[in-house]
Design a protein around this motif. Structure first.
Motif, PDB file in Angstrom:
ATOM      1  N   ALA A   1       0.404  -1.193   0.037  1.00  0.00           N
ATOM      2  CA  ALA A   1       0.100   0.070  -0.255  1.00  0.00           C
ATOM      3  C   ALA A   1       0.815   1.331  -0.136  1.00  0.00           C
ATOM      4  CB  ALA A   1      -0.708   0.240   1.289  1.00  0.00           C
ATOM      5  N   CYS A   2       0.789   2.582   0.593  1.00  0.00           N
ATOM      6  CA  CYS A   2       0.760   3.514   1.312  1.00  0.00           C
ATOM      7  C   CYS A   2       3.174   3.727   1.147  1.00  0.00           C
ATOM      8  CB  CYS A   2       0.423   4.531   1.111  1.00  0.00           C
ATOM      9  SG  CYS A   2      -1.398   4.368   1.198  1.00  0.00           S
ATOM     10  N   ALA A   3       2.939   2.380   1.696  1.00  0.00           N
ATOM     11  CA  ALA A   3       4.630   1.924   2.413  1.00  0.00           C
ATOM     12  C   ALA A   3       5.683   1.646   0.807  1.00  0.00           C
ATOM     13  CB  ALA A   3       4.813   1.279   3.129  1.00  0.00           C
ATOM     14  N   GLY A   4       4.763   1.739   0.092  1.00  0.00           N
ATOM     15  CA  GLY A   4       5.485   0.657  -1.575  1.00  0.00           C
ATOM     16  C   GLY A   4       6.972   1.309  -1.626  1.00  0.00           C
ATOM     17  N   LEU A   5       7.368   2.708  -2.022  1.00  0.00           N
ATOM     18  CA  LEU A   5       8.098   2.761  -2.208  1.00  0.00           C
ATOM     19  C   LEU A   5       9.426   2.131  -0.778  1.00  0.00           C
ATOM     20  CD1 LEU A   5      10.016   4.932  -3.999  1.00  0.00           C
ATOM     21  CD2 LEU A   5       9.640   6.145  -2.484  1.00  0.00           C
ATOM     22  N   PRO A   6       9.917   2.962   0.161  1.00  0.00           N
ATOM     23  CA  PRO A   6      10.268   1.835   1.056  1.00  0.00           C
ATOM     24  C   PRO A   6      10.350   0.198   1.238  1.00  0.00           C
ATOM     25  CG  PRO A   6       9.352   3.138   2.373  1.00  0.00           C
ATOM     26  CD  PRO A   6       8.288   3.292   1.099  1.00  0.00           C
ATOM     27  N   TYR A   7       9.352  -0.231   0.759  1.00  0.00           N
ATOM     28  CA  TYR A   7       9.322  -1.537   0.467  1.00  0.00           C
ATOM     29  C   TYR A   7       9.951  -1.678  -0.704  1.00  0.00           C
ATOM     30  CZ  TYR A   7       6.141  -4.042   4.944  1.00  0.00           C
ATOM     31  OH  TYR A   7       5.621  -4.101   5.451  1.00  0.00           O
ATOM     32  N   GLY A   8       9.678  -1.833  -1.431  1.00  0.00           N
ATOM     33  CA  GLY A   8      10.000  -1.930  -2.982  1.00  0.00           C
ATOM     34  C   GLY A   8      11.321  -1.688  -2.986  1.00  0.00           C
ATOM     35  N   LEU A   9      11.742  -0.474  -2.365  1.00  0.00           N
ATOM     36  CA  LEU A   9      13.332   0.203  -2.548  1.00  0.00           C
ATOM     37  C   LEU A   9      14.339  -1.334  -1.234  1.00  0.00           C
ATOM     38  CD1 LEU A   9      13.800   4.055  -2.172  1.00  0.00           C
ATOM     39  CD2 LEU A   9      14.692   2.027  -4.333  1.00  0.00           C
ATOM     40  N   SER A  10      13.592  -1.467  -0.261  1.00  0.00           N
ATOM     41  CA  SER A  10      14.605  -2.394   0.380  1.00  0.00           C
ATOM     42  C   SER A  10      14.652  -3.601  -0.085  1.00  0.00           C
ATOM     43  CB  SER A  10      13.813  -2.979   1.397  1.00  0.00           C
ATOM     44  OG  SER A  10      13.653  -1.849   2.722  1.00  0.00           O
ATOM     45  N   GLU A  11      13.634  -4.586  -1.505  1.00  0.00           N
ATOM     46  CA  GLU A  11      13.480  -5.314  -1.875  1.00  0.00           C
ATOM     47  C   GLU A  11      14.464  -4.642  -3.161  1.00  0.00           C
ATOM     48  OE1 GLU A  11      13.569  -9.610  -2.418  1.00  0.00           O
ATOM     49  OE2 GLU A  11      12.666  -8.838  -1.300  1.00  0.00           O
ATOM     50  N   ALA A  12      14.242  -4.133  -3.736  1.00  0.00           N
ATOM     51  CA  ALA A  12      15.049  -4.322  -5.125  1.00  0.00           C
ATOM     52  C   ALA A  12      16.759  -3.950  -4.522  1.00  0.00           C
ATOM     53  CB  ALA A  12      15.064  -2.514  -5.653  1.00  0.00           C
ATOM     54  N   VAL A  13      17.094  -3.583  -3.031  1.00  0.00           N
ATOM     55  CA  VAL A  13      18.361  -3.446  -2.764  1.00  0.00           C
ATOM     56  C   VAL A  13      19.506  -5.044  -2.684  1.00  0.00           C
ATOM     57  CG1 VAL A  13      19.845  -2.866  -0.953  1.00  0.00           C
ATOM     58  CG2 VAL A  13      18.950  -1.233  -1.871  1.00  0.00           C
ATOM     59  N   ARG A  14      17.804  -5.599  -2.012  1.00  0.00           N
ATOM     60  CA  ARG A  14      18.309  -7.028  -1.719  1.00  0.00           C
ATOM     61  C   ARG A  14      18.559  -7.425  -3.118  1.00  0.00           C
ATOM     62  NH1 ARG A  14      14.721  -5.993   3.079  1.00  0.00           N
ATOM     63  NH2 ARG A  14      13.074  -6.650   1.827  1.00  0.00           N
ATOM     64  N   GLN A  15      17.553  -7.533  -4.583  1.00  0.00           N
ATOM     65  CA  GLN A  15      18.001  -8.651  -5.034  1.00  0.00           C
ATOM     66  C   GLN A  15      19.471  -7.981  -5.825  1.00  0.00           C
ATOM     67  OE1 GLN A  15      15.972 -10.370  -6.543  1.00  0.00           O
ATOM     68  NE2 GLN A  15      14.639 -10.638  -5.043  1.00  0.00           N
ATOM     69  N   LEU A  16      19.392  -6.551  -5.658  1.00  0.00           N
ATOM     70  CA  LEU A  16      20.975  -6.492  -6.909  1.00  0.00           C
ATOM     71  C   LEU A  16      21.918  -6.704  -5.674  1.00  0.00           C
ATOM     72  CD1 LEU A  16      20.894  -2.176  -6.399  1.00  0.00           C
ATOM     73  CD2 LEU A  16      20.415  -3.872  -8.588  1.00  0.00           C
ATOM     74  N   GLN A  17      21.601  -7.953  -4.671  1.00  0.00           N
ATOM     75  CA  GLN A  17      23.202  -8.692  -3.969  1.00  0.00           C
ATOM     76  C   GLN A  17      23.169  -9.893  -4.382  1.00  0.00           C
ATOM     77  OE1 GLN A  17      24.743  -6.485  -1.422  1.00  0.00           O
ATOM     78  NE2 GLN A  17      22.747  -4.975  -2.418  1.00  0.00           N
ATOM     79  N   GLU A  18      22.120 -10.662  -5.070  1.00  0.00           N
ATOM     80  CA  GLU A  18      22.051 -11.564  -5.829  1.00  0.00           C
ATOM     81  C   GLU A  18      22.262 -11.356  -7.207  1.00  0.00           C
ATOM     82  OE1 GLU A  18      18.351 -13.596  -4.873  1.00  0.00           O
ATOM     83  OE2 GLU A  18      18.547 -12.811  -2.929  1.00  0.00           O
ATOM     84  N   VAL A  19      21.650 -10.607  -8.301  1.00  0.00           N
ATOM     85  CA  VAL A  19      21.682 -10.286  -9.628  1.00  0.00           C
ATOM     86  C   VAL A  19      22.837  -9.659 -10.314  1.00  0.00           C
ATOM     87  CG1 VAL A  19      19.515 -10.926  -9.650  1.00  0.00           C
ATOM     88  CG2 VAL A  19      19.755  -8.477 -10.145  1.00  0.00           C
ATOM     89  N   ASP A  20      23.307  -8.435  -9.102  1.00  0.00           N
ATOM     90  CA  ASP A  20      24.521  -7.319  -9.722  1.00  0.00           C
ATOM     91  C   ASP A  20      23.801  -7.081 -10.883  1.00  0.00           C
ATOM     92  OD1 ASP A  20      26.543  -5.969  -9.059  1.00  0.00           O
ATOM     93  OD2 ASP A  20      27.929  -7.908  -9.897  1.00  0.00           O
ATOM     94  N   ARG A  21      22.675  -6.730 -10.877  1.00  0.00           N
ATOM     95  CA  ARG A  21      22.475  -5.902 -12.443  1.00  0.00           C
ATOM     96  C   ARG A  21      21.069  -5.314 -11.997  1.00  0.00           C
ATOM     97  NH1 ARG A  21      21.637 -11.082 -16.078  1.00  0.00           N
ATOM     98  NH2 ARG A  21      23.019 -11.866 -14.759  1.00  0.00           N
ATOM     99  N   PRO A  22      20.550  -4.501 -13.199  1.00  0.00           N
ATOM    100  CA  PRO A  22      19.955  -3.283 -12.936  1.00  0.00           C
ATOM    101  C   PRO A  22      18.421  -3.937 -12.388  1.00  0.00           C
ATOM    102  CG  PRO A  22      20.883  -2.091 -14.422  1.00  0.00           C
ATOM    103  CD  PRO A  22      21.302  -4.207 -14.272  1.00  0.00           C
TER     104      PRO A  22
END
Length: 656
Positions: free
Chosen positions: A404-425
């Motif tokens: 919901a309204c916390a979509g940006l902090p939740y989304g950024l948090s998951e995006a940063v975790r994904q970066l650690q695994e895929v090392d790509r955008p």
């Protein structure tokens, strides 16, 4: 879904506000239905006796007040018939006597009806026009044709009508009788109701009320009488009530005992307890090897502007009077944006713009994340659909995040975790479409809008800092806060509903926690102040309700000039609100260079969270501007099949 429409005058119209059609598939029993009717039809509606008393006391200072009371009274009179039944004038000789799905209302003559009708007529003529004599007289004529020919008392009308057999078995029972009936008796079409127009928005709403109420009586009302069965001739017409649809039929079966009531979970919630130890914010530079760099941010707004006058123009019969200025004062919102596009098309436009501005090709994307709470697309999920539309043959992860309204902090948090695994955008899309999920709930209509934002979050070059400094997410709390915003909500015809005091309580709780955490984190090297809170350049909060946020921010020790708002023009776009507001902060000059931004979000499900990040104006993509023509083209393309499915396709799909 209950979409808005654009009428022939290029005005937004919300049909659900006028037609009073309930979804009986979500109503379990008579008790629940009665509660809904009491809230939406009875709570604000005066009885005929109330109207007479107000006339006698000189309480009406304008025609508008009188017209509004008549309209609300007539919606109340029709509270059961218009929600559940179609009224069909039927010749008495042709009326089925033994069917269980044909009903006849049993009615009580209206006490002092002639006196009340005469008083209303005289009061209208005695009052000066409020705004427009011609329009007010037109509305009055339609309403009075119904009110003045009422024959029955309405206070104790039963929700469930007797069948014809039950009517015949009830001595002295009275029902509607029309001596002669014209099957071509004129009624308003839905197009005519949608296209109703008036210069004054309040009168436009009343005009639609009157047209809908006129259609509840598609026969000559002046010739209507109440008679017993013995007094009805074979060629007389009675008004047979037929269930509107099979959901109403199933509901009637449930309340009559012909079908068992559906089971409901009744387990009491557990008492909330504090976590065994605090859940600290994540200091991204220290916690992660791959640092996140924001390469682009693109936004797409709904192509239609719904201003506060449009909200007033669409006033539902269950609303209290409120002007456009009063809506602005209460919410801080003057306009919100709506789209006719599907939510996935809105997301796709934002995603394509973000990718183009970042210079990244689709084959470089390692994950696609979509933060939304209003997608009705479940299989495939919006993120997987988006991945396919963009031409990504494979990702490490494509997933929807319902925060919901916390979509940006939740989304950024998951995006940063994904970066650690895929090392790509990673492509992060925050998108919401509320305009078709609001129905006639005014609090939601005043607040919510449609929009999308997309970000490309990529690995920073080795040894260089990223753009995200701190991430924090929360969820849960007292059950009243967890359930403070609900969609779909059976109690409100599955429309999205907001329980304001509980929302305010959860925002206050989280905002105090956020300020406390930032106050304890050290300031970054090279900045003034002892804490990270003191090093913040700008606060871009979730755009929930400006009036509420300013009050709570002040309680937390923040000043209004520290916060940026675009809610006046966008409304509340939930997950998309913070990234769109950051984009607008650059547009409006609140951000002119790399800026440390504190972005807190909080909302439905008692979710919350924040990001402290660097926002650089250079990452803002050229805005995608939608027009009504764009949505028409998108609708046509969606309706065009990409290829016919054959039996061979089906066999292949199932591995044959």
């Amino acid at each position: 879904m209950k979409p808005f429409v654009v009428n022939s005058h290029d005005r937004l119209v919300f049909p659900a506000n006028f037609f009073a059609e309930l979804d009986f598939s979500v109503i379990n029993d008579l008790e629940q239905f009665t509660a809904i009717v009491e809230r939406d039809f009875e709570a604000k509606a005066p009885t005929g006796t109330d109207i007479l008393a107000r006339i006698t006391d000189g309480a009406y200072s304008s025609r508008f007040e009188l017209l509004r009371d008549i309209g609300q009274n007539l919606f109340w009179v029709n509270r059961f018939s218009m929600t559940m039944f179609e009224k069909r004038p039927t010749r008495w000789r042709d009326l089925p006597r033994h069917r269980s799905d044909v009903y006849l209302p049993v009615l009580t003559p209206w006490e002092d009806g002639d006196k009340k009708v005469r008083a209303v007529r005289e009061a209208f003529e005695a009052l000066d026009p409020t705004w427009d004599d011609a329009t007010e007289r037109k509305v009055f004529d339609l309403l009075f044709d119904v009110f003045g020919h009422r024959r029955h008392h309405a206070t104790e009308l039963p929700a469930v009508k007797p069948t014809v057999a039950q009517f015949l078995d009830t001595p002295g029972a009275l029902t509607f009788v029309v001596g002669e009936h014209d099957p071509d008796y004129p009624v308003f079409t839905q197009t005519q109701i949608v296209d109703a127009a008036a210069d004054r928005p309040e009168l436009e709403a009343l005009t639609r009320w009157a047209m809908v109420l006129h259609n509840q009586y598609p026969w000559d009302r002046a010739g209507t009488e109440l008679r017993t069965a013995e007094e009805i001739g074979d060629d007389d017409h009675v008004i047979a009530f037929h269930p509107r649809n099979r959901d109403v039929s199933a509901f009637l079966d449930r309340v009559s005992g012909a079908r068992p009531t559906r089971r409901r979970r009744a387990e009491a919630p557990a008492e909330p307890v504090e976590p065994v130890r605090p859940l600290p914010p994540i200091r991204v530079p220290e916690a992660f090897r791959v640092q996140p760099r924001i390469e682009s941010l693109a936004v797409v707004r709904g192509e239609y502007v719904c201003d506060n006058t449009d909200v007033v123009r669409n006033s539902a019969f269950s609303w209290s009077p409120m002007s456009a200025a009063e809506i602005s004062k209460k919410t801080g919102i003057d306009r919100r944006r709506y789209t006719e596009l599907d939510i996935e098309d809105l997301a796709l436009e934002a995603a394509k713009a973000a990718l183009a501005h970042s210079g990244r090709s689709t084959d470089e994307i390692g994950a696609v994340l979509v933060a939304t709470c209003t997608s009705e697309r479940l299989i495939p999920s919006l993120s997987t659909w988006l991945s396919g539309q963009l031409g990504l043959l494979q990702t490490h992860c494509s997933a929807d995040i319902v925060a919901a309204c916390a979509g940006l902090p939740y989304g950024l948090s998951e995006a940063v975790r994904q970066l650690q695994e895929v090392d790509r955008p990673v492509l992060l899309v925050c998108v919401e479409k509320f305009s078709d999920k609001i129905g006639s709930v005014r609090t939601s209509r005043m607040i919510f809008g449609d929009g999308a934002a997309a970000m490309v979050v990529a690995p920073a070059p080795d040894g260089e800092p990223g753009d995200v400094e701190v991430l924090q997410t929360y969820a849960s709390g007292p059950v009243s806060q967890v359930n403070s915003i609900i969609w779909p909500n059976p109690e409100f015809d599955n429309d999205i509903t907001v329980y304001g005091p509980e929302v305010k309580a959860l925002v206050a709780r989280y905002l105090a926690q956020m300020i406390g955490e930032l106050g304890e984190l050290p300031a970054p090297a090279g900045t003034d102040g002892a804490s990270l809170l003191e090093a913040i350049d700008l606060i871009v909060p979730h755009q929930a309700n400006k009036t509420m946020i300013l009050q709570l921010a002040a309680d937390a020790g923040l000043s209004a000039d520290q916060l940026y708002f675009n809610i006046e023009e966008m409304g509340n776009v939930s997950a998309a609100s913070i990234p769109i507001a950051m984009f607008d902060a650059v547009r409006d000059g609140a951000i002119t260079g790399p800026t440390r931004v504190f972005a807190p979000g909080f909302g439905a499900g008692a979710v919350g969270g924040y990001a402290v990040l660097r926002v650089d104006p250079s990452v803002m993509a050229p805005e995608v501007t939608l027009t009504a023509q764009d949505t028409a083209v998108a609708s046509a393309q969606a309706a065009t099949p990409t290829g016919a499915t054959t039996t061979d396709d089906v066999r292949i799909a199932f591995g044959d």
